[in-house]
Design an enzyme around this catalytic site. Structure first.
Site, short mmCIF file in Angstrom:
data_model
loop_
_atom_site.label_atom_id
_atom_site.label_comp_id
_atom_site.label_asym_id
_atom_site.label_seq_id
_atom_site.Cartn_x
_atom_site.Cartn_y
_atom_site.Cartn_z
N LEU A 214 69.20 -16.62 125.29
CA LEU A 214 70.09 -17.30 126.64
C LEU A 214 70.75 -18.63 126.09
O LEU A 214 71.61 -18.58 126.33
CB LEU A 214 69.85 -17.53 127.93
CG LEU A 214 69.69 -16.07 128.64
CD1 LEU A 214 69.10 -15.62 130.32
CD2 LEU A 214 71.55 -15.25 128.66
N GLY A 215 69.21 -19.17 126.09
CA GLY A 215 70.09 -20.61 125.50
C GLY A 215 69.89 -21.78 126.72
O GLY A 215 70.87 -22.96 126.49
N GLY B 177 43.01 -33.03 121.96
CA GLY B 177 42.64 -33.46 120.34
C GLY B 177 41.94 -31.76 119.89
O GLY B 177 41.86 -31.67 118.72
N ASN B 178 41.72 -31.25 121.12
CA ASN B 178 40.73 -29.59 121.13
C ASN B 178 41.90 -28.94 120.44
O ASN B 178 41.56 -27.87 119.82
CB ASN B 178 40.28 -28.88 122.13
CG ASN B 178 38.92 -29.55 122.02
OD1 ASN B 178 38.26 -31.07 122.83
ND2 ASN B 178 37.84 -28.73 121.37
N SER B 179 43.42 -28.97 120.93
CA SER B 179 44.64 -28.04 120.86
C SER B 179 44.25 -27.49 119.09
O SER B 179 44.68 -28.98 118.56
CB SER B 179 45.29 -28.61 120.89
OG SER B 179 45.96 -29.13 122.53
N HIS C 127 52.97 -27.78 119.53
CA HIS C 127 52.86 -29.51 120.14
C HIS C 127 51.77 -30.78 119.31
O HIS C 127 51.82 -31.51 119.34
CB HIS C 127 52.37 -29.28 121.76
CG HIS C 127 51.24 -29.13 121.69
ND1 HIS C 127 50.77 -27.75 122.70
CD2 HIS C 127 50.44 -30.30 122.06
CE1 HIS C 127 49.30 -28.19 122.34
NE2 HIS C 127 49.36 -29.12 122.47
N VAL D 2 65.42 -22.67 132.67
CA VAL D 2 64.95 -22.56 133.65
C VAL D 2 64.16 -22.81 134.42
O VAL D 2 62.93 -22.51 134.36
CB VAL D 2 65.71 -20.64 134.16
CG1 VAL D 2 67.46 -21.17 133.97
CG2 VAL D 2 65.02 -20.13 133.71
N ASP E 155 53.93 -21.45 121.46
CA ASP E 155 53.67 -23.10 120.46
C ASP E 155 52.33 -22.26 119.25
O ASP E 155 51.12 -22.82 119.51
CB ASP E 155 52.45 -23.12 122.18
CG ASP E 155 51.82 -25.18 121.83
OD1 ASP E 155 52.63 -25.40 121.02
OD2 ASP E 155 50.74 -25.16 122.14
#
Length: 308
Positions: free
Chosen positions: A214-215, A153-155, A50, A218, A80
């Site tokens: 599955l595409g 910013g830590n991500s 992200h 949910v 991620d």
């Protein structure tokens, strides 16, 4: 102090630019920031998907102040995790520890680039919980929980144990309110058991191969909502991938999936657990509720990276 000194040279600042269209069809550049972790002497590093998702340019600044243009090697939205490469040598890679060996209450240290301006910031806390089931961008993830300060910013930065080993990659923070009280100190990190495996595959293949999907995305239906709307308990279909077999077989947004291969599914974790034991090409039977009727649909599982 020793943990910080050992690892600060291995943590980088990431700045991104993304060209975005406004509602008036005008283009403007949107900037973003995050952190990353060096995993090889020759310039491979990891961060969150992200952080770099949709970026047209990615720049990496190392602890000595040098700025590099980064190339995206591969990314995986499900976990991620993303891998970048910079043209550098002689870098100091981190050492990975085993996140499975962590204990609740154990001291943890985070290093990152909060606010996109304070690179190399060190914060500490404890491991608050292990194996938290959290939904991020419609993906169910199993994460470490910590009260070490984690801010925008830590991500993508490291979560470290007291041996100076990376045990997680900081990913998200919950800041909310309950009964008028502010909630702080709830941060999450992707455990190394996930990071290392995904990073190795991204470096080798540019994507994660063989993961069935599955595409559809949910969400769980709260029991009181199911009762109010007079629908069965199950999983509400939020979206359907356009190139998925689910779309070809007529699954729609708003459908309710009540079971998979005859096994009841009430949470996204229920569905993930079933898919984890299946392979691309397997056929699964969904029991679907729609407008007062229930019927079965056979769906062929596809490669996750081919749909998303």
């Amino acid at each position: 102090e020793q943990v910080a000194a050992l690892n600060q040279p291995s943590v980088v600042e990431i700045k991104t630019e993304k060209v975005t269209n406004s509602s008036f069809l005008q283009q403007y550049v949107q900037t973003g920031a995050g952190s990353g972790v060096i995993i090889s002497e020759d310039g491979y590093l990891i961060t969150n998907n992200h952080v770099i998702n949709g970026a047209s340019t990615i720049q990496v600044r190392t602890s000595d102040g040098t700025t590099y243009d980064a190339v995206l090697v591969g990314t995986d939205s499900k976990t991620d995790v993303a891998v970048l490469k910079i043209n550098a040598s002689g870098l100091r890679p981190v050492t990975f520890g085993d996140s499975d060996n962590l204990n609740v209450g154990e001291t943890a240290v985070a290093i990152g680039n909060p606010l996109g301006e304070l690179g190399g910031t060190v914060t500490n806390g404890i491991i608050s919980a292990k194996d938290r089931s959290i939904t991020l961008d419609n993906q169910q993830m199993t994460l470490l929980q910590t009260n070490a300060a984690i801010n925008p910013g830590n991500s993508g930065g490291p979560l470290l144990n007291m041996q100076g080993q990376v045990v997680g990659m900081t990913s998200m923070k919950l800041v909310s309110s309950y009964a008028g009280s502010s909630i702080e100190g709830i941060g999450f990190a992707i455990p190394t058991g996930t990071i290392k495996e995904i990073a190795d595959e991204l470096i080798e293949n540019g994507r994660v191969l063989g993961r069935p999907a599955l595409g559809i995305t949910v969400g769980a239906i709260p029991s009181d909502a199911a009762q109010y709307f007079e629908i069965p308990n199950g999983l509400y279909v939020k979206s359907v991938g356009q190139v998925s077999d689910a779309a070809a077989k007529g699954i729609r947004t708003g459908d309710v999936i009540t079971s998979v291969n005859g096994t009841e599914v009430l949470t996204t974790s229920d569905l993930s657990a079933l898919l984890d034991n299946m392979s691309v090409g397997d056929i699964v039977t969904l029991t679907v509720y729609r407008s007062g009727s229930t019927f079965d649909v056979d769906i062929t599982l596809q490669e996750f990276s081919d749909i998303y």
